[in-house]
Write a protein that holds these residues in place. Structure first.
Motif, short mmCIF file in Angstrom:
data_model
loop_
_atom_site.label_atom_id
_atom_site.label_comp_id
_atom_site.label_asym_id
_atom_site.label_seq_id
_atom_site.Cartn_x
_atom_site.Cartn_y
_atom_site.Cartn_z
N ARG A 1 2.43 1.78 -3.42
CA ARG A 1 1.48 2.33 -4.40
C ARG A 1 1.17 3.79 -4.11
O ARG A 1 1.02 4.60 -5.03
N GLN A 2 1.07 4.15 -2.85
CA GLN A 2 0.82 5.54 -2.49
C GLN A 2 1.97 6.43 -2.94
O GLN A 2 1.76 7.52 -3.47
N ARG A 3 3.19 5.96 -2.71
CA ARG A 3 4.36 6.76 -3.12
C ARG A 3 4.41 6.93 -4.63
O ARG A 3 4.68 8.02 -5.14
N ASP B 1 -6.33 -0.28 -3.73
CA ASP B 1 -5.76 -0.69 -2.44
C ASP B 1 -5.50 -2.19 -2.48
O ASP B 1 -6.35 -2.96 -2.95
N ARG C 1 0.84 -1.20 0.00
CA ARG C 1 0.00 0.00 0.00
C ARG C 1 0.87 1.25 0.00
O ARG C 1 0.63 2.19 -0.77
N ALA D 1 1.60 9.41 -5.72
CA ALA D 1 1.97 10.80 -5.48
C ALA D 1 2.98 11.27 -6.52
O ALA D 1 2.89 12.38 -7.06
N LEU E 1 -3.33 11.96 -0.35
CA LEU E 1 -4.12 10.91 -0.99
C LEU E 1 -5.26 10.49 -0.08
O LEU E 1 -5.14 10.46 1.15
N TRP F 1 -7.20 4.64 -4.24
CA TRP F 1 -6.64 5.90 -3.77
C TRP F 1 -6.64 6.94 -4.88
O TRP F 1 -6.39 6.63 -6.04
N THR G 1 2.04 11.80 -0.35
CA THR G 1 1.21 10.69 0.13
C THR G 1 0.18 11.16 1.15
O THR G 1 -0.87 10.55 1.30
N LEU H 1 -8.59 7.56 0.41
CA LEU H 1 -9.12 6.26 0.03
C LEU H 1 -10.60 6.40 -0.31
O LEU H 1 -11.39 6.90 0.50
N TYR I 1 9.94 11.54 -3.50
CA TYR I 1 8.70 11.71 -2.74
C TYR I 1 8.55 13.10 -2.16
O TYR I 1 7.51 13.44 -1.69
#
Length: 252
Positions: A30-32, A58, A27, A35, A82, A66, A79, A84, A252
């Motif tokens: 994927r968030q990084r 997710d 997770r 972004a 973001l 996200w 991040t 959900l 990031y």
């Protein structure tokens, strides 16, 4: 096998995403990447009017995805920005999103369990090309990536205002890696954030070439098909690595 620059592990050749078995780590990965994807779009001058969205499924709650919080300039996305999105459109933790993003992405993620991410934006060439309501012709290397692998959403609902519109888009794209949304822009999908955005970057360039070279001589079908097969998820992943290192070198 290609290793991922995030040092999480080996890259899954079918996904363009590192093999991460822990859901929490996946997770965060994927968030990084999500972004970063927004920041790449922002660095290219895209989405400056709030006209675009990129999603990432997710890994545990696979019916949720996200998105970037609405109102955050793409080039500054982190991040922490973001949110959900649940299947019913509500957001975990509150905040706001581009409502059209839910209407488009939710039905698409539901219809395509193989899709981890989807990207859409109103770009300088993708949008005018979409007004021509025609498929990409294999007149460039990048265009071959979509040879016999993209569809047209031929619909006048350019402002998607319900999940019904999103369902029609999902039906139009079928099992393809991309769609041209009539009078609207481009939409790409992938088995990772990196791949979906890599495909989008290639599709935008393909649209630019076709807009500029109206009388170009097409590449033959056998040659175009061969190049298509070479431009897989890993190739799309690599395109994103180049873009990220070029436009967002601070990561990031």
């Amino acid at each position: 096998m290609v290793t991922d620059s995030t040092q999480h592990g080996f890259l899954d050749p079918a996904a363009g995403e590192p093999v991460i078995t822990d859901p929490g780590e996946l997770r965060l990965h994927r968030q990084r990447r999500l972004a970063l994807a927004y920041r790449v779009f922002g660095a290219m001058g895209w989405g400056s009017l709030g006209d675009g969205h990129i999603s990432a499924r997710d890994p545990e709650r696979t019916d949720c995805f996200w998105l970037g919080r609405y109102g955050v300039p793409f080039r500054f996305m982190t991040t922490d920005d973001l949110v959900l999105v649940r299947p019913d459109g509500t957001l975990e933790g509150g905040g706001h999103i581009n409502e059209a993003a839910y209407f488009i992405h939710a039905p698409l993620h539901e219809a395509r369990p193989d899709v981890v991410a989807a990207a859409h934006c109103h770009t300088p060439y993708g949008t005018p090309f979409s007004a021509m309501v025609t498929n990409l012709t294999p007149i460039s290397q990048e265009a071959c990536a979509f040879f016999e692998d993209h569809e047209i959403f031929d619909d006048e609902e350019v402002n998607i205002a319900s999940t019904d519109g999103g369902k029609r888009i999902a039906a139009a794209i079928g099992g393809a890696r991309a769609a041209i949304l009539r009078n609207h822009g481009l939409l790409t999908v992938g088995a990772s954030v990196d791949a979906a955005v890599g495909y989008f970057l290639m599709m935008e360039r393909s649209a630019e070439v076709q807009v500029k070279a109206r009388d170009a001589k097409p590449i033959g079908a056998p040659a175009a098909r061969k190049v298509h097969d070479m431009f897989d998820e890993i190739a799309a992943w690599q395109v994103f690595q180049w873009a990220q290192r070029t436009y967002v070198p601070d990561r990031y």
